[in-house]
Design a protein around this motif. Structure first.
Motif, PDB file in Angstrom:
ATOM      1  N   LEU A 123       0.830  -1.201   0.000  1.00 43.37           N
ATOM      2  CA  LEU A 123       0.000   0.000   0.000  1.00 43.37           C
ATOM      3  C   LEU A 123       0.867   1.253   0.000  1.00 43.37           C
ATOM      4  CD1 LEU A 123      -2.778   1.290   0.092  1.00 43.37           C
ATOM      5  CD2 LEU A 123      -2.793   0.988   2.574  1.00 43.37           C
ATOM      6  N   ASP A 124       1.960   1.239   0.753  1.00 44.36           N
ATOM      7  CA  ASP A 124       2.886   2.375   0.744  1.00 44.36           C
ATOM      8  C   ASP A 124       3.405   2.639  -0.666  1.00 44.36           C
ATOM      9  OD1 ASP A 124       2.582   2.734   3.443  1.00 44.36           O
ATOM     10  OD2 ASP A 124       4.439   1.701   3.997  1.00 44.36           O
ATOM     11  N   ARG A 125       3.742   1.565  -1.360  1.00 44.76           N
ATOM     12  CA  ARG A 125       4.267   1.724  -2.723  1.00 44.76           C
ATOM     13  C   ARG A 125       3.206   2.284  -3.667  1.00 44.76           C
ATOM     14  NH1 ARG A 125       8.621  -2.048  -2.733  1.00 44.76           N
ATOM     15  NH2 ARG A 125       9.706  -1.608  -0.799  1.00 44.76           N
ATOM     16  N   LEU A 126       1.990   1.789  -3.534  1.00 45.81           N
ATOM     17  CA  LEU A 126       0.909   2.259  -4.397  1.00 45.81           C
ATOM     18  C   LEU A 126       0.594   3.727  -4.148  1.00 45.81           C
ATOM     19  CD1 LEU A 126      -1.483  -0.830  -4.186  1.00 45.81           C
ATOM     20  CD2 LEU A 126      -0.095  -0.142  -6.140  1.00 45.81           C
ATOM     21  N   ARG A 127       0.609   4.136  -2.881  1.00 48.61           N
ATOM     22  CA  ARG A 127       0.342   5.547  -2.567  1.00 48.61           C
ATOM     23  C   ARG A 127       1.392   6.476  -3.172  1.00 48.61           C
ATOM     24  NH1 ARG A 127      -0.601   4.432   3.807  1.00 48.61           N
ATOM     25  NH2 ARG A 127      -2.798   3.804   3.751  1.00 48.61           N
ATOM     26  N   ALA A 128       2.609   5.963  -3.296  1.00 42.19           N
ATOM     27  CA  ALA A 128       3.702   6.803  -3.791  1.00 42.19           C
ATOM     28  C   ALA A 128       3.707   6.929  -5.311  1.00 42.19           C
ATOM     29  CB  ALA A 128       5.042   6.235  -3.315  1.00 42.19           C
ATOM     30  N   GLN A 129       2.880   6.152  -6.001  1.00 38.23           N
ATOM     31  CA  GLN A 129       2.876   6.154  -7.454  1.00 38.23           C
ATOM     32  C   GLN A 129       1.619   6.825  -7.988  1.00 38.23           C
ATOM     33  OE1 GLN A 129       5.384   4.982  -9.397  1.00 38.23           O
ATOM     34  NE2 GLN A 129       6.542   4.644  -7.513  1.00 38.23           N
ATOM     35  N   LEU A 130       1.775   7.985  -8.608  1.00 37.20           N
ATOM     36  CA  LEU A 130       0.618   8.730  -9.115  1.00 37.20           C
ATOM     37  C   LEU A 130      -0.120   7.945 -10.192  1.00 37.20           C
ATOM     38  CD1 LEU A 130       2.098  12.349  -9.332  1.00 37.20           C
ATOM     39  CD2 LEU A 130       0.657  11.370  -7.555  1.00 37.20           C
TER      40      LEU A 130
END
Length: 398
Positions: free
Chosen positions: A68-75
């Motif tokens: 989820l952290d990775r997904l949040r960081a990717q626009l």
């Protein structure tokens, strides 16, 4: 017909403009990003919160939290997933209860997160099942609470102890391992979806639509749930689960060898102790209450300072017997001995020097003559076929 300028003509035609067709397919990468996010959404539905970091969390929750952290960081991924994010999981401003990300050097976490690159590039996500793969896994997800779990809980506790001590091991569940559907039988244990699964019942054979044999199972899970999935469904789910494992049957392993492994020693000593404690329970059963252990050093060194150790009942001990063995895996041997005499393990709680309650282990209500017999059976290899019967006060065959 009156003349229309170009602007008026465009306005007239706009009313008849056909809507642009929506994209009906995603790239393989987008499919995996969506599938990975659906895992997180399902977790939110089941637990009422977003997955969180922390060593006390389930390994899969920790995996989802990192993802989820990775997904949040990717626009780009946030835009792709916007329609699926009905809980606002990708909205950073609303994540108030998230603890700090954990140390990704944890061996256990790294094992589960293999394939997620440290660069944080969402295009590097691997090992996320596609929607097609997820349909097979969904057959496992339909579980309900196990009403009689207390009946099975001791089995799971024993399996966990066996895995910790090496009495049992695990094997990957793969197609080329020669493991057939017919080999799934009552009493077997597996690891699937991060849970230990126990096949409690195998129903009558039935014929699947494709003509192959199948059967209805009762499968109990270590999280106190159960399912009545088909045998073929369990097999398919284990194939799809990259972490799926078959738990082997109990075995002491090779106790005596001509060559030693790294965790073996050239010699070991089984020691049997009696306690000098004045505790009423100890005093009452002193002649048959024995501590059985294995050491690679001298027994004298092992017993230094026992009067201050709650493991030794905070009292001096008497060495009543020792047995020397060669080329032996001490850890497996000790686990085997304790397993054989587990029915006679004493249930005793004492208070240590700091006032804390302690339940000493490795103390058994077993006559010395039976321990002598057990050591003889260890030497000839027949101990694996025996168990101790407290009612008869002797070893019996399994």
């Amino acid at each position: 017909m009156p003349d229309l300028d170009l602007d008026e003509l465009r306005a007239e035609l706009d009313e008849f403009a056909q809507p642009q067709p929506k994209r009906s397919a995603y790239t393989p990468l987008e499919e995996r990003i969506i599938a990975g996010f659906e895992d997180i959404v399902r977790f939110r539905e089941e637990h009422g919160r977003a997955p969180q970091h922390g060593e006390d969390r389930d390994i899969f929750e920790r995996l989802y939290a990192v993802r989820l952290d990775r997904l949040r960081a990717q626009l780009d991924s946030r835009a792709l997933l916007a329609d699926l994010d009905r809980f606002g999981l990708l909205d950073l401003a609303d994540q108030q209860d998230q603890s700090e990300p954990e140390d990704l050097d944890s061996d256990a976490l790294l094992a589960e997160l293999e394939g997620i690159e440290a660069t944080g590039d969402i295009t590097k996500l691997r090992h996320v099942p596609s929607r097609e793969e997820r349909r097979a896994a969904d057959e496992v997800a339909n579980r309900e609470r196990c009403a009689d779990f207390d009946q099975f809980k001791p089995l799971f506790e024993q399996v966990e102890r066996d895995l910790e001590t090496g009495v049992r091991g695990t094997r990957p569940f793969v197609r080329d391992a020669g493991f057939l559907k017919a080999d799934i039988t009552t009493g077997q244990f597996f690891i699937i979806g991060g849970q230990i699964a126990y096949v409690a019942k195998l129903g009558e054979p039935i014929r699947a639509p494709n003509g192959q044999a199948d059967a209805r199972l009762r499968v109990i899970y270590s999280n106190a749930t159960e399912s009545d999935m088909l045998l073929r469904s369990l097999q398919r789910a284990l194939y799809k689960d990259e972490a799926g494992r078959r738990i082997t049957e109990p075995s002491a392993g090779p106790l005596f060898k001509s060559e030693a492994n790294n965790d073996d020693t050239e010699s070991g000593t089984i020691y049997v102790l009696r306690s000098n404690s004045t505790h009423p329970v100890v005093a009452e059963h002193r002649e048959v209450l024995h501590k059985i252990g294995v050491t690679g050093g001298t027994v004298e060194a092992r017993l230094a300072g026992v009067e201050k150790d709650a493991t030794y009942l905070l009292a001096g001990v008497e060495v009543v017997s020792t047995y020397k063995l060669f080329n032996i895996n001490r850890r497996r041997l000790e686990a085997l001995i304790h397993k054989v005499f587990a029915p006679a393990q004493i249930d005793l709680t004492i208070t240590d020097r700091f006032g804390n309650p302690v339940k000493p282990r490795e103390w058994f209500l077993v006559p010395l003559v039976v321990i002598d017999e057990a050591v003889s059976r260890i030497r000839d290899g027949s101990i694996t076929e025996c168990r101790y019967d407290p009612m008869q006060g002797r070893l019996v065959m399994n």
